[in-house]
Design a protein around this motif. Sequence first.
Motif, PDB file in Angstrom:
ATOM      1  N   TYR A 244       0.679  -1.064   0.010  1.00 45.07           N
ATOM      2  CA  TYR A 244      -0.001   0.024  -0.068  1.00 45.07           C
ATOM      3  C   TYR A 244       1.106   1.301  -0.138  1.00 45.07           C
ATOM      4  CZ  TYR A 244       0.611   0.873   5.010  1.00 45.07           C
ATOM      5  OH  TYR A 244       1.327   1.322   6.310  1.00 45.07           O
ATOM      6  N   ARG A 247       1.896   1.673  -3.467  1.00 45.00           N
ATOM      7  CA  ARG A 247       0.953   2.183  -4.310  1.00 45.00           C
ATOM      8  C   ARG A 247       0.646   3.910  -4.226  1.00 45.00           C
ATOM      9  NH1 ARG A 247      -2.550  -2.139  -3.127  1.00 45.00           N
ATOM     10  NH2 ARG A 247      -3.666  -0.876  -1.509  1.00 45.00           N
ATOM     11  N   ARG A 248       0.744   4.198  -2.981  1.00 47.07           N
ATOM     12  CA  ARG A 248       0.711   5.518  -2.683  1.00 47.07           C
ATOM     13  C   ARG A 248       1.789   6.391  -3.294  1.00 47.07           C
ATOM     14  NH1 ARG A 248      -0.141   6.250   3.952  1.00 47.07           N
ATOM     15  NH2 ARG A 248      -2.463   5.769   3.736  1.00 47.07           N
ATOM     16  N   ASN A 257      -3.040   5.957 -12.339  1.00 50.25           N
ATOM     17  CA  ASN A 257      -3.171   4.525 -11.669  1.00 50.25           C
ATOM     18  C   ASN A 257      -4.161   4.704 -10.305  1.00 50.25           C
ATOM     19  OD1 ASN A 257      -0.886   3.576 -12.823  1.00 50.25           O
ATOM     20  ND2 ASN A 257       0.742   4.053 -11.226  1.00 50.25           N
ATOM     21  N   PRO A 259      -7.902   5.436 -10.624  1.00 48.90           N
ATOM     22  CA  PRO A 259      -8.693   6.280 -11.254  1.00 48.90           C
ATOM     23  C   PRO A 259      -9.882   6.443 -10.326  1.00 48.90           C
ATOM     24  CG  PRO A 259      -8.576   4.135 -11.849  1.00 48.90           C
ATOM     25  CD  PRO A 259      -7.428   4.188 -11.037  1.00 48.90           C
ATOM     26  N   TYR A 260     -10.179   6.028  -9.245  1.00 46.38           N
ATOM     27  CA  TYR A 260     -11.251   6.021  -8.442  1.00 46.38           C
ATOM     28  C   TYR A 260     -11.171   7.586  -7.808  1.00 46.38           C
ATOM     29  CZ  TYR A 260     -11.099   0.887  -8.625  1.00 46.38           C
ATOM     30  OH  TYR A 260     -10.955  -0.090  -8.733  1.00 46.38           O
ATOM     31  N   GLY A 263      -7.587  10.381 -10.147  1.00 45.91           N
ATOM     32  CA  GLY A 263      -7.658  10.295 -11.842  1.00 45.91           C
ATOM     33  C   GLY A 263      -9.120  10.958 -12.034  1.00 45.91           C
ATOM     34  N   TYR A 264     -10.056  10.718 -11.508  1.00 41.98           N
ATOM     35  CA  TYR A 264     -11.299  11.052 -11.449  1.00 41.98           C
ATOM     36  C   TYR A 264     -11.563  12.438 -11.293  1.00 41.98           C
ATOM     37  CZ  TYR A 264     -16.298  11.101 -11.170  1.00 41.98           C
ATOM     38  OH  TYR A 264     -17.940  11.573 -11.491  1.00 41.98           O
ATOM     39  N   GLY A 365      -3.903  19.328 -15.433  1.00 39.12           N
ATOM     40  CA  GLY A 365      -3.702  18.004 -15.690  1.00 39.12           C
ATOM     41  C   GLY A 365      -2.118  17.629 -15.678  1.00 39.12           C
ATOM     42  N   TRP A 366      -1.338  18.632 -15.525  1.00 32.59           N
ATOM     43  CA  TRP A 366       0.007  18.398 -15.654  1.00 32.59           C
ATOM     44  C   TRP A 366       0.775  17.997 -14.617  1.00 32.59           C
ATOM     45  CZ3 TRP A 366       1.181  22.180 -20.271  1.00 32.59           C
ATOM     46  CH2 TRP A 366       0.819  21.704 -21.319  1.00 32.59           C
TER      47      TRP A 366
ATOM     48  N   ARG B  34      -4.130  24.182 -24.528  1.00 30.84           N
ATOM     49  CA  ARG B  34      -4.360  22.616 -24.934  1.00 30.84           C
ATOM     50  C   ARG B  34      -5.765  22.435 -24.780  1.00 30.84           C
ATOM     51  NH1 ARG B  34      -2.878  17.009 -22.951  1.00 30.84           N
ATOM     52  NH2 ARG B  34      -3.737  17.909 -20.847  1.00 30.84           N
ATOM     53  N   LEU B  54     -17.156   6.846 -13.578  1.00 27.29           N
ATOM     54  CA  LEU B  54     -16.342   5.829 -13.057  1.00 27.29           C
ATOM     55  C   LEU B  54     -17.041   4.715 -12.899  1.00 27.29           C
ATOM     56  CD1 LEU B  54     -12.984   5.497 -12.909  1.00 27.29           C
ATOM     57  CD2 LEU B  54     -13.792   5.480 -10.407  1.00 27.29           C
ATOM     58  N   ASP B 191      -6.482   1.334   3.752  1.00 28.62           N
ATOM     59  CA  ASP B 191      -5.291   1.392   2.885  1.00 28.62           C
ATOM     60  C   ASP B 191      -5.119  -0.013   2.140  1.00 28.62           C
ATOM     61  OD1 ASP B 191      -4.491   3.625   4.399  1.00 28.62           O
ATOM     62  OD2 ASP B 191      -3.228   2.693   5.990  1.00 28.62           O
ATOM     63  N   ALA B 219     -11.106  -0.757 -13.690  1.00 35.39           N
ATOM     64  CA  ALA B 219     -12.102   0.398 -13.355  1.00 35.39           C
ATOM     65  C   ALA B 219     -11.934   0.860 -14.642  1.00 35.39           C
ATOM     66  CB  ALA B 219     -11.578   1.444 -12.637  1.00 35.39           C
ATOM     67  N   PHE B 221     -13.538   4.503 -16.996  1.00 37.71           N
ATOM     68  CA  PHE B 221     -14.297   5.532 -17.390  1.00 37.71           C
ATOM     69  C   PHE B 221     -15.261   5.439 -18.390  1.00 37.71           C
ATOM     70  CE2 PHE B 221     -10.324   7.522 -15.534  1.00 37.71           C
ATOM     71  CZ  PHE B 221     -11.121   8.109 -14.282  1.00 37.71           C
ATOM     72  N   ARG B 240      -8.763  -0.205 -16.825  1.00 37.10           N
ATOM     73  CA  ARG B 240      -7.846  -0.970 -16.149  1.00 37.10           C
ATOM     74  C   ARG B 240      -8.289  -2.308 -15.929  1.00 37.10           C
ATOM     75  NH1 ARG B 240      -5.505   0.824 -10.373  1.00 37.10           N
ATOM     76  NH2 ARG B 240      -7.359   0.380  -9.786  1.00 37.10           N
TER      77      ARG B 240
END
Lengths: 404, 621
Positions: A244, A247-248, A257, A259-260, A263-264, A365-366, B34, B54, B191, B219, B221, B240
């Motif tokens: 974990y 992953r962080r 990585n 998306p929940y 990323g959303y 988004g950069w 952009r 999502l 976690d 997941a 979109f 994914r």
Amino acid sequence: MRLRVPYLDWPLFFATAGLILMGLLTVYSATSIPGAHQGLWVKQLAWCAIAFGAAWVIVAVHYRLYDSLAWPLYGISLVLLVAVLAIGSSKLGAKRWIELGPLQFQPSELAKLATTFVLARYFDNARLDLTQPRWWLPPLFIALVPFALVAKEPDLGTGLSFPAMLIAMYFWAGMPMGRLLLGLSPVFNVALFFVTGSVWWFVGLFIAMIALARPKLQMLLIVVALNGVVAVELPHLWNHLHDYQKRRIETFINPDNDPYGAGYQIIQSKIAIGSGGVMGKGYLKGSQKALSFLPMRHTDFIYSVVGEELGFLGALTVVLLYVVVILRGYRLAAVARDGFAGLMAIGVVTAMFFTIMVNMLMTVGWAPVTGVPLPFLSYGGTALVVNCIQIGLLQNVALRRREY
Amino acid sequence: MPSGPPRRIKDDRFNVLAALTLAGFLLVVMGLLRLQVVQHDELSRLSEQNRVRLDVLRAPRGAIRDRFGRLLADNQPSFDIIFRPMPAESTTRVRSVIHSEWIARVAALLEDDTLDVRRRVLEANRTGQTAVLRRNSPYAVMAAVEESRSDLPGLDVQVAPIRRYPEGTLGAQLLGYAGEINDQELSDREDDGYRLGDLIGKTGVERRYEDLLRGTDGAEFVVVNAMGKRVSTLHEGPPRPPVPGHDVTLTIDLDIQRMMEETMADVDRGAAVAIDPRDGSILGMVSRPNFDPNEFSRGISFARWKELNEDGSNPLLNRAIQSAYPPGSTFKVVAMLAALRFGLVTADTHMPVSCNGGFNFGGRRAACWDKHGHGSVDLLTALQFSCDVYFYQLGLRLGLDKIQSTARALGMGEKTGIDLPAESRGLIPTDAYYDRHFKSGHWPRGVLLNLGIGQGELLATPLQLALMTSIVSNGGTPVRPHVVKAIADDPGFKLEKPLEPGISTTPEAWAAVHEAMQRVVDKGTALAARVPGIAVAGKTGTAQNPHGKDHAVFVCYAPADHPTIAMAWIAENSGHGGVVCAPMAARVLRRALLGDSTQIAVRAAARRDSLAAADSTEAAD
């Protein structure tokens, strides 16, 4: 004492006022949808008054006081940073706040100011010789201790403003560029390792840097040793992290990585800004649907609302106002009456510049999502007060630049 | 005077910083261009006509199989009726959704309470998170929802995997069950990436191997239209894919397990464990009463949950590893082995006092279970007929330390380390234990009498008794009891070392113990455990129970010369081990060693081969 108001830096003043006004209008718009946050702009207006008062007090006191109080303030802020890790309240998985009755206070903000004062005081020294390790090592520790504590909260976005500030102040205090880049090499080392997954990229870059900077043997040995330790220990350390934790870190490097969560938010932010186009959808007419589910549209992602409703022109206006603030700030450093004042201005402005970059690049988004608010625009009382105090410090330098 | 470097140097440094500042903001402006110019059309379309959602792609949980690959747990689709909150920009829609007519219609469709539906819908609107209104809905409800979806914005049907246990109650406590994560588990394991509505292993193998069984959700979109219907996926974030959990193969033999369940069907409360004494594989594990884990997968009602938990006989409890019982006379095996290994007796030692139905000690008379008495018997005969008087004296001769150290070497008094959660330690008393319960150093020697016959403070789980029997049967080699044989795609999986040391003593001592246990079945107290054509060794027990009728206990292993199965049986409050448990054990042994009547020939041939192979290896030694 009486303030010599004409000596205030007026471009800085009006740019700040413009940003605060845009902030109020945008918070009003972002919270105009029926929901939990409706009416927050009234609170923000009240905070403006408090922030103005605080800035006034900061301007009124001669900056020499900050010079003499630097170490005690630094000590207090370190104690508070440790305390926040122990007793702080958590939001969204991070411990950043200390509750003071109805108020929430982020010790990292105080630490930023106190560290600026201490570093400015340290560098303002006639015998300073930044080619010698005994001179350039202490400030490294002064900045890295609060950095480590803030990063542990975890608040890497805010934490990284400590090294950013330090680098700018090294530069202002006269460290040669080549040396500075060489000194930063462990940072490139870590970054390249995470991006490429191999240490060999860095080895090449490092050799090129040494060839260009041609440091003294002593410096060379220290830098090589430092990078060697990082290069050898990093993969080792990485393999010993829990899944974990990995992953962080990976999510921090690459939010796609996750998306929940992050990323959303990024995708919603991009849609909001992009759909605004050049002219925007019109004030209060932002229709970005999904964005209304973002819990942070009036705080961290407020710039998306500006981009959607006021379009590229509105977003550009905000950028120009920030350019005025930052460039006036650096200019004041150049014209400051003494070394401490100039260095203090450099630290203050760089910290603010870094925060603005982290937030804005995240919104378009950069950059990774790090939970750093946008100065003057984001909703949040304490942040506004702190930002006005920073402006107050700059005005303080402006006001006394002609004192003889 | 202003201090510091000259003005010119400061100007140079200012220029560098100004250039960096402008470069930074230029980057932001490029980012804006952009999005707002280059990608404006595409992003506008997403914003105006559609919106992005999502969707979680649930990873299937790994299957659980028996040692021969026969299915014990897998997944099946559950059709959930869900509510997806509407975007808040269209405030009129939000109002229409929480309109009482909408609520009433949905509640009627789902056959649910209006207040309940209302509460969940409001919560979903507040947080923006999807709410499950009805889990695992029957086909009729699903069809009705599909039909009226267009008038009921926000309502949707979603397919999610739930757990299926094809064998129902078989091995329920061993397998455990997986159910929806609760608030406590969620906050503990946030976690690890758990989210509301996830399945999580709650007990048994499902819990112990949760990390491997679980898999990783994917997941994607998706772009949806105003009605929430999927239009396309979004290329911005590629989907994914979910990573399925690992399949787990158990050491359980479904045939043996099923036969154990069948023979235990009439036992109200009790447990049985079968182990392969060669490596500690659990071949079968039964706990009575049991439950149907499918009830939990389908979403158990609170009333039913309470019923299961508050039922005095507690079907959720795995008595085989979580309940500790007095071992009764089965412990005489331990006492006998202890006396032999410390050289206090030999196979033909007689005790000074012969059995006349009781034994006088400390002014009291301790009875033998057979009030007619056994007369003067040697060690083997004493075990064969379970003579209490002989073992009272043996207990006194041994003393506490030799008894408890031998029991511990056989895996009693500590957790066996089986790969199942919430194992009990049982209890093997020590000096320290008695010092706490009596005056320090002054505990009566009478306790040794009780220990000799397996009564008193001793407690052991059925698993510990089966482990003890395994180690005795295999000549003292420690084994690690385990239920998982292999994990698919996980080469790192390996058997852990045994926790108990095992016992090393003379071949004569082992021969005596094995001979005595075989005599128990052939011509002693466990005649009912005989299996035609197979030499069975065992020991009966009848554990006195202060709360009611005695517990029946029986341990055994077979074939006696090359044991491949060792078992422990306990039936609560049902009398003598030799009468109640021994016949049940015999049925399972017959099945395990001889198989179905149709398979007997095949198995017997296989067994002859393996015996021949074993003999030839021995000859080579």
